[in-house]
Design an enzyme around this catalytic site. Structure first.
Site, PDB file in Angstrom:
ATOM      1  CB  ALA A 344      -0.917  -0.017   1.226  1.00  0.00           C
ATOM      2  N   GLY A 346       0.284   1.326  -3.275  1.00  0.00           N
ATOM      3  CA  GLY A 346       0.327   0.700  -4.589  1.00  0.00           C
ATOM      4  C   GLY A 346       1.170   1.415  -5.628  1.00  0.00           C
ATOM      5  N   GLY A 347       1.849   2.490  -5.253  1.00  0.00           N
ATOM      6  CA  GLY A 347       2.657   3.225  -6.214  1.00  0.00           C
ATOM      7  C   GLY A 347       3.770   2.388  -6.810  1.00  0.00           C
ATOM      8  CE  LYS A 348       8.745   2.540  -2.805  1.00  0.00           C
ATOM      9  NZ  LYS A 348       7.711   3.321  -2.089  1.00  0.00           N
ATOM     10  CB  CYS A 558      10.371   7.011   3.063  1.00  0.00           C
ATOM     11  SG  CYS A 558       9.064   6.552   4.220  1.00  0.00           S
TER      12      CYS A 558
END
Length: 641
Positions: A344, A346-348, A558
């Protein structure tokens, strides 16, 4: 050590200490009504980071974290469009809104900012951006089409000439950069003994506003008296302050009336914490009575950044540059089976799917039901079909042997039971073993125990045919089918078989100390940072078991915390001798940290050894690249000896 770092922070920001209790002068107000925040750190955490980076470097990092990056990174969905087509459409949108190349106001692109989970340094310097505003030296260097290596040309201009630029990073030509601007000096209309009308917003609201959002009703904390709809208001931030009981609080009741004088709550704390000017969309009473809606329409911002609400939906996705690089580091290939352990929002996951041309299988797992739904929604929006989603705790990613046996029994045992009157048990067992031997051998170590499927037809019948058994096994092998995962349905998973994936991405939950803009950091302690690291090691232990020999694991966070980054790499290499660090492509970030740190309890946290630092990518928020703080490590799984 602590006081030295704090003095450096003050000097680098040029922010004076306010000690006078009398009426402030006009010159004082020019210092007060500006954006010049200072991050407050737990003293032990500050000492830890100073050891890792050095006092001056950490002071620059702390300053950079309080500012947003002055450009936006867009990933083009190459399955639906092309980079050139997207750039042409964005230029058309800009022209329609009357935005020229020399204009810094990017609000035309939308009213909200969409961000990936998956967030400019402020150094001494007097370079000037395209709008004539001063910007820190190096802030825009190597950005927006100026990439192409780790060295920076000191003569390179502060801003590129183009508002919208295609990336020059090798392999990332589908990435588009859109320039923002700032920091801007704003005239808040101060007059002696007549302060401007003001709205104070929560820290989280302010961080969103700095990224391009509006001030919504839930984010408003306090307001000047007699504010009416249409009034021009200054917007400032209430940041948490230390309390005597070692907690943090804003010490303000929502709905507080402001007078703009020193008896106001947090008057001194708001010095240098003004993020812009806007138009009140409601009266003061309306702001604190309404449950939703825009409270302040931001018209004059300290940082003017593009927003992408409902812009080219399905064709583009707003994502931080390091996140895009992470998907490339994984190097997914068509037809492979890939696991995104903490997928989550879901970008990557979707970036990997596009790199695979939507050919193969990506298993996207997350422990949150609603977050799994978000992944499904994003995949559908981008038109991707190779993504299968599951609700699964990353700490339980590996299917245990007893769970495997239970899954097989629960899916085929009922049909055997109904058939007991027609066959003896030995016949049924031999039949089952034969089917399992035939089918499981062909699974390529896939997740047999992934879905608990009930074979209703076999349950109702009096004979468990080989066809029904094979069908049941195929359903167990392949999952419930994508048509059953649409809408509001989320499939639970009991884990996956060992060595059943070609590649695994572990974008681990972390302290997130690299996200920007960040106006508060005091909640993290040495203990909480160490707990994050322990949690990540347990997840990595799961990832190692799931990758086949010859496969790849990519680990990313990050955060700027070496205990969650370099220390994890050290743990992985020392614990699993069959793992090797390997180079990443493209290489955009800087080297990792070499060395160690000894805690007060005597525990020594080991980081990288000499020679390993160039095999990882560390994105420094204070570097000219102007990204969020991020870390990427790539491992190849050799044969165990």
């Amino acid at each position: 050590m602590h006081s030295k770092a704090r003095r450096l922070l003050q000097n680098l920001r040029g922010r004076p200490l306010f000690t006078s209790q009398g009426p402030a002068s006009l010159m004082d107000q020019s210092e007060r009504y500006c954006f010049n925040p200072v991050l407050k750190w737990n003293p032990q955490v500050e000492e830890y980071f100073i050891k890792a980076y050095g006092a001056e470097h950490f002071a620059r990092i702390s300053t950079a974290l309080t500012r947003p990056s002055c450009y936006s990174c867009i990933r083009v969905n190459t399955l639906k469009s092309t980079t050139d087509a997207v750039i042409e459409k964005l230029h058309a949108i800009a022209e329609e809104a009357g935005l020229g190349e020399s204009t810094g106001d990017m609000s035309l692109l939308g009213t909200h900012t969409v961000v990936d989970s998956d967030k400019p340094p402020q150094q001494n310097g007097s370079l000037t951006n395209a709008n004539g505003d001063k910007c820190p030296e190096g802030q825009y260097k190597k950005v927006l089409g100026s990439f192409g290596g780790d060295t920076v040309d000191p003569k390179r201009e502060c801003l590129p000439s183009s508002l919208i630029s295609k990336s020059n990073i090798p392999g990332l030509d589908y990435v588009v950069f859109i320039r923002g601007s700032g920091p801007h000096d704003i005239d808040y209309g101060y007059a002696f003994d007549k302060p401007p009308k003001e709205v104070i917003v929560s820290r989280k609201c302010a961080e969103a506003v700095l990224r391009g959002a509006q001030v919504y009703v839930p984010g408003a904390m306090a307001c000047s008296a007699h504010v009416e709809k249409g009034d021009v208001v200054a917007v400032s931030v209430a940041v948490e302050q230390p309390c005597p009981d070692d907690t943090w609080n804003v010490n303000m009741t929502r709905g507080t009336v402001l007078q703009g004088i020193q008896i106001d709550p947090l008057y001194n704390e708001r010095n240098g914490m003004y993020i812009g000017q806007g138009i009140a969309m409601m009266s003061r009473a309306g702001i604190f009575r309404a449950s939703e809606g825009v409270a302040v329409d931001m018209k004059n911002r300290v940082y003017r950044l593009p927003s992408f609400n409902d812009v080219l939906r399905g064709e583009i996705f707003l994502q931080n540059l390091p996140s895009v690089v992470t998907a490339h580091a994984l190097d997914p290939q068509k037809g492979e089976r890939i696991l995104d352990m903490c997928a989550a929002p879901g970008g990557k996951t979707t970036a990997i799917a596009i790199l695979m041309k939507d050919e193969g299988e990506i298993v996207a797992a997350d422990r949150s039901h609603n977050k799994v739904l978000d992944i499904q929604k994003l995949a559908a929006e981008l038109g991707l079909n190779c993504i299968t989603t599951y609700k699964l705790d990353a700490l339980k990613s590996v299917c245990k042997s007893h769970e495997l046996s239970a899954a097989i029994t629960s899916n085929s045992g009922d049909s055997f039971k109904s058939d007991a009157t027609n066959q003896n048990s030995s016949t049924v067992e031999s039949q089952t073993e034969k089917v399992q031997a035939d089918d499981i051998a062909g699974l390529r170590m896939r997740d047999v125990c992934n879905v608990n499927v009930k074979n209703e037809k076999s349950r109702e019948s009096t004979y468990a045919s080989r066809a029904e058994l094979r069908k049941s096994m195929r359903r167990m092998r392949n999952g419930p089918g994508r048509n059953q995962c649409k809408g509001t349905r989320v499939e639970n998973s009991k884990g996956f078989l060992p060595h059943s994936f070609d590649r695994v991405l572990l974008d681990a939950p972390c302290s997130a100390l690299g996200l920007r803009p960040r106006l508060f950091s005091g909640e993290e302690t040495i203990e909480s940072l160490r707990n994050h690291a322990k949690y990540q090691r347990r997840m990595f232990d799961q990832a190692v078991q799931l990758v086949r020999p010859g496969g790849v694991i990519v680990y990313s966070t990050c955060t700027i915390n070496p205990g969650e980054n370099e220390a994890l790499v050290r743990y992985a290499l020392d614990t699993y001798k069959f793992l090797s660090l390997v180079p990443q492509h493209p290489r955009v970030g800087g080297p990792g940290l070499v060395g160690s740190f000894e805690y007060s309890d005597g525990y020594i946290e080991e980081w990288l050894k000499p020679g390993e630092e160039e095999l990882v990518q560390r994105f420094d928020p204070s570097a000219p690249l102007d990204t969020i703080g991020f870390f990427i490590a790539k491992f190849v799984v050799n044969k165990e000896t």
